[in-house]
Enzyme design. Structure first.
Site, PDB file in Angstrom:
ATOM      1  N   GLU A  75       0.818  -1.214   0.000  1.00 29.82           N
ATOM      2  CA  GLU A  75       0.000   0.000   0.000  1.00 29.82           C
ATOM      3  C   GLU A  75       0.852   1.264   0.000  1.00 29.82           C
ATOM      4  O   GLU A  75       0.332   2.362   0.204  1.00 29.82           O
ATOM      5  CB  GLU A  75      -0.927   0.014   1.229  1.00 29.82           C
ATOM      6  CG  GLU A  75      -1.763  -1.232   1.429  1.00 29.82           C
ATOM      7  CD  GLU A  75      -2.875  -1.391   0.401  1.00 29.82           C
ATOM      8  OE1 GLU A  75      -2.797  -0.750  -0.661  1.00 29.82           O
ATOM      9  OE2 GLU A  75      -3.822  -2.154   0.668  1.00 29.82           O
ATOM     10  N   HIS A  94      -2.991   3.386   8.078  1.00 31.06           N
ATOM     11  CA  HIS A  94      -4.067   2.712   7.335  1.00 31.06           C
ATOM     12  C   HIS A  94      -4.445   1.447   8.090  1.00 31.06           C
ATOM     13  O   HIS A  94      -3.588   0.614   8.401  1.00 31.06           O
ATOM     14  CB  HIS A  94      -3.595   2.376   5.922  1.00 31.06           C
ATOM     15  CG  HIS A  94      -4.493   1.436   5.174  1.00 31.06           C
ATOM     16  ND1 HIS A  94      -5.873   1.538   5.199  1.00 31.06           N
ATOM     17  CD2 HIS A  94      -4.213   0.370   4.380  1.00 31.06           C
ATOM     18  CE1 HIS A  94      -6.395   0.582   4.451  1.00 31.06           C
ATOM     19  NE2 HIS A  94      -5.413  -0.144   3.948  1.00 31.06           N
ATOM     20  N   HIS A  96      -7.769  -1.688   8.873  1.00 28.50           N
ATOM     21  CA  HIS A  96      -8.979  -2.360   8.401  1.00 28.50           C
ATOM     22  C   HIS A  96      -9.970  -2.450   9.562  1.00 28.50           C
ATOM     23  O   HIS A  96     -10.639  -3.466   9.740  1.00 28.50           O
ATOM     24  CB  HIS A  96      -8.657  -3.753   7.871  1.00 28.50           C
ATOM     25  CG  HIS A  96      -7.756  -3.770   6.679  1.00 28.50           C
ATOM     26  ND1 HIS A  96      -7.407  -4.937   6.038  1.00 28.50           N
ATOM     27  CD2 HIS A  96      -7.138  -2.781   6.000  1.00 28.50           C
ATOM     28  CE1 HIS A  96      -6.603  -4.670   5.028  1.00 28.50           C
ATOM     29  NE2 HIS A  96      -6.423  -3.355   4.987  1.00 28.50           N
ATOM     30  N   TYR A 121     -14.826  16.253  18.592  1.00 33.86           N
ATOM     31  CA  TYR A 121     -13.492  15.759  18.262  1.00 33.86           C
ATOM     32  C   TYR A 121     -13.435  15.114  16.879  1.00 33.86           C
ATOM     33  O   TYR A 121     -12.400  15.139  16.216  1.00 33.86           O
ATOM     34  CB  TYR A 121     -12.994  14.799  19.350  1.00 33.86           C
ATOM     35  CG  TYR A 121     -12.400  15.546  20.512  1.00 33.86           C
ATOM     36  CD1 TYR A 121     -11.038  15.831  20.569  1.00 33.86           C
ATOM     37  CD2 TYR A 121     -13.214  16.015  21.539  1.00 33.86           C
ATOM     38  CE1 TYR A 121     -10.500  16.547  21.626  1.00 33.86           C
ATOM     39  CE2 TYR A 121     -12.687  16.737  22.598  1.00 33.86           C
ATOM     40  CZ  TYR A 121     -11.318  17.001  22.639  1.00 33.86           C
ATOM     41  OH  TYR A 121     -10.796  17.718  23.679  1.00 33.86           O
TER      42      TYR A 121
END
Length: 220
Positions: A75, A94, A96, A121
């Site tokens: 990635e 990154h 999942h 926030y």
């Protein structure tokens, strides 16, 4: 200990924290950090964020040349796109994470602002989060999609895949990522019950107080 060694240790520490709390699993997720010389440290391909060997974290030159460590995550084009388009980006995370992925599957969410304005926030740390379409993992087109946003988003959600967050440093990126996942969880828990989101006036006061560019969907 060298600065690179310290940065590798810090990446491994944050990665294990995310893994231990169930925000990533198996060999999913990746983290990168940009160093002062514009080279990048990034977690290796196929590695578990709960069991990283700091010395094996990949080190890439600014031009992408592999300097040391294991082969970088597939990635990397996604990470590189944030560094190229957001000048102040010092780290990219990154994951999942379950609730964020679930939110990306819903049929009636706002593609331009996938997170409803439920908390201060969420707005402060993320701005507006764009939903990007599905890409096969590792597809360089993911990077192209991020470049197409012209640096106007610090966070995106990849459909059927997971969230990506850029921050000025690793701590900021991790904090924002955790806020994204928490807000996604709230959105799912409250779905269909008529919960009261922040109104336009309240959003405006947060935007003004914390200098959030809400119109363009990014934090300055």
């Amino acid at each position: 200990m060298s600065d690179i060694a310290k940065a590798r240790e810090t990446i491994a520490l944050h990665a294990k924290s995310l893994f231990d709390r169930g925000l990533t699993h198996g060999s999913t997720g990746n983290i990168s950090v940009r160093l002062p010389d514009s080279s990048v440290l990034v977690t290796p391909t196929g590695s578990s964020m709960g069991f990283l060997d700091p010395e094996r974290i990949s080190h890439l030159a600014a031009n992408g040349e592999h300097l040391s460590g294991d082969k970088p995550t597939k990635e990397m084009p996604l990470h590189a796109a944030f560094y190229e388009t957001r000048r102040k980006t010092g780290a990219v995370v990154h994951l999942h994470s379950c609730h964020s992925v679930a939110l990306s599957l819903l049929p009636d969410i706002d593609l331009d602002n996938v997170l409803p304005p439920l908390t201060a926030y969420g707005i402060m740390l993320l701005g507006k989060v764009r939903l990007l379409p599905f890409f096969v993992p590792g597809d360089p087109a993911m990077g192209d999609a991020v470049r197409g946003l012209a640096g106007k988003r610090s966070a995106v959600l990849l459909a059927n895949h997971g969230p990506v967050v850029a921050g000025e440093n690793l701590e900021a990126a991790v904090n924002a990522m955790e806020e994204l996942e928490a807000t996604a969880k709230l959105a799912l828990l409250l779905r269909g019950v008529g919960a009261t989101a922040l109104n336009t006036d309240q959003i405006g006061r947060i935007v003004d107080r914390f200098d959030v560019d809400w119109t363009l969907g990014r934090t300055r």
